[in-house]
Scaffold this active site. Structure first.
Site, PDB file in Angstrom:
ATOM      1  N   ASP A  77      -7.142   4.814   0.539  1.00  0.00           N
ATOM      2  CA  ASP A  77      -8.233   3.973   1.030  1.00  0.00           C
ATOM      3  C   ASP A  77      -8.645   4.359   2.450  1.00  0.00           C
ATOM      4  O   ASP A  77      -7.887   4.983   3.181  1.00  0.00           O
ATOM      5  CB  ASP A  77      -7.790   2.501   1.066  1.00  0.00           C
ATOM      6  CG  ASP A  77      -7.694   1.905  -0.332  1.00  0.00           C
ATOM      7  OD1 ASP A  77      -7.779   2.658  -1.317  1.00  0.00           O
ATOM      8  OD2 ASP A  77      -7.521   0.679  -0.413  1.00  0.00           O
ATOM      9  N   HIS A 223      -3.201   5.135   2.322  1.00  0.00           N
ATOM     10  CA  HIS A 223      -4.384   5.209   3.191  1.00  0.00           C
ATOM     11  C   HIS A 223      -4.496   6.600   3.792  1.00  0.00           C
ATOM     12  O   HIS A 223      -3.503   7.292   3.961  1.00  0.00           O
ATOM     13  CB  HIS A 223      -4.294   4.154   4.299  1.00  0.00           C
ATOM     14  CG  HIS A 223      -4.397   2.751   3.780  1.00  0.00           C
ATOM     15  ND1 HIS A 223      -3.330   2.111   3.188  1.00  0.00           N
ATOM     16  CD2 HIS A 223      -5.445   1.892   3.730  1.00  0.00           C
ATOM     17  CE1 HIS A 223      -3.715   0.905   2.799  1.00  0.00           C
ATOM     18  NE2 HIS A 223      -4.991   0.740   3.116  1.00  0.00           N
TER      19      HIS A 223
HETATM   20 ZN   LIG Z   1      -9.237  -0.689   3.225  1.00  0.00          ZN
END
Ligand SMILES: [Zn+2]
Length: 262
Positions: A77, A223
């Site tokens: 992400d 992430h």
């Molecule tokens: Zn996010």
């Protein structure tokens, strides 16, 4: 035959995990996280999985069909940025692993559009993670639609493909948000294993968390933005250890048997 297998797997999982139904479970924990955050996470997980289990949220995925065996989807992400997104792509390339990226619309600028294109060209999915990373529950319907469409249009202008898979920032949904997502043709992707790389800055603790909690069919949350150097550092060992455990990596569209783009 497949039904008997499924029955045996469920029986085994019930024996292993007791009352918790692993089909509707979000895992991931670490001693690096303090008691308050652990409690907050537990509350969020319970509040999120219950309406899915009850059938109130539809067209939303936590994980793949567990009968597909040792398959896992790595998801990243908060890209793009000018640094770590490229590093993650280098690592995935080195191990020949395909993954799925949920990108934010507003940070996509001329100086990092190349990494968006690169992710797509190297065989990864480039998907929608909203335009400004808001808490969707705080927005009106037309604002949610604006967040969705502006991002998919921007990604399409670079990759040529309009994403239909969406990951809500913070995993923040309620019934109204879910209805808006579904009405506008988006499939919602959450995760079954949180690497906790957004909270832990110690690479070994991230690796330990993922390897200790992995299960077949997991969608792993990671992430790849500028704030996530520890995720980059942890990734090679996560891939190697999962491969040693016999896991294969798939993109979300392959793993879930759904369409990623319009
Ligand atoms: Zn996010």
């Amino acid at each position: 035959m497949k039904n008997i297998l499924l029955f045996l797997i469920i029986l085994l999982q019930t024996a292993l995990f007791g009352d918790n139904n692993p089909l509707y479970e979000i895992r991931g924990e670490s001693s690096e996280i303090d008691a308050n955050l652990t409690q907050f996470l537990k509350q969020w997980r319970d509040n999120t999985t219950k309406p899915i289990e009850d059938g109130n949220y539809t067209n939303i995925f936590l994980h793949a069909d567990i009968t597909k065996g040792k398959i896992v989807a790595l998801t990243f992400d908060d890209s793009p940025d000018e640094n770590n997104t490229d590093k993650v792509l280098d690592i995935l390339n080195h191990y020949n692993v395909k993954a799925s990226f949920f990108m934010i619309g507003s940070p996509i600028q001329d100086n990092n559009a190349t990494v968006v294109k690169r992710a797509f060209d190297e065989g990864h999915l480039v998907l929608n993670h909203s335009f400004t990373h808001p808490h969707l529950k705080t927005l009106a319907n037309d604002e949610i639609i604006q967040e969705l469409n502006a991002t998919s249009e921007k990604i399409e202008s670079i990759t040529g493909h309009y994403p239909l898979l969406f990951r809500p920032p913070y995993g923040d949904v309620n019934q109204q948000v879910m209805n808006t997502l579904n009405t506008n043709g988006y499939t919602t992707i959450l995760w079954s294993l949180d690497s906790l790389d957004w909270a832990i800055k110690n690479k070994d603790a991230i690796i330990e968390n993922v390897i200790n909690h992995i299960q077949p069919g997991d969608i792993v949350l990671m992430h790849s933005s500028r704030a996530n150097q520890s995720s980059v550092d942890a990734l090679p060992e996560i891939i190697e250890k999962l491969q040693q455990l016999g896991y294969k990596f798939e993109r979300l569209d392959e793993m879930l048997g759904i369409k990623a783009y319009r």
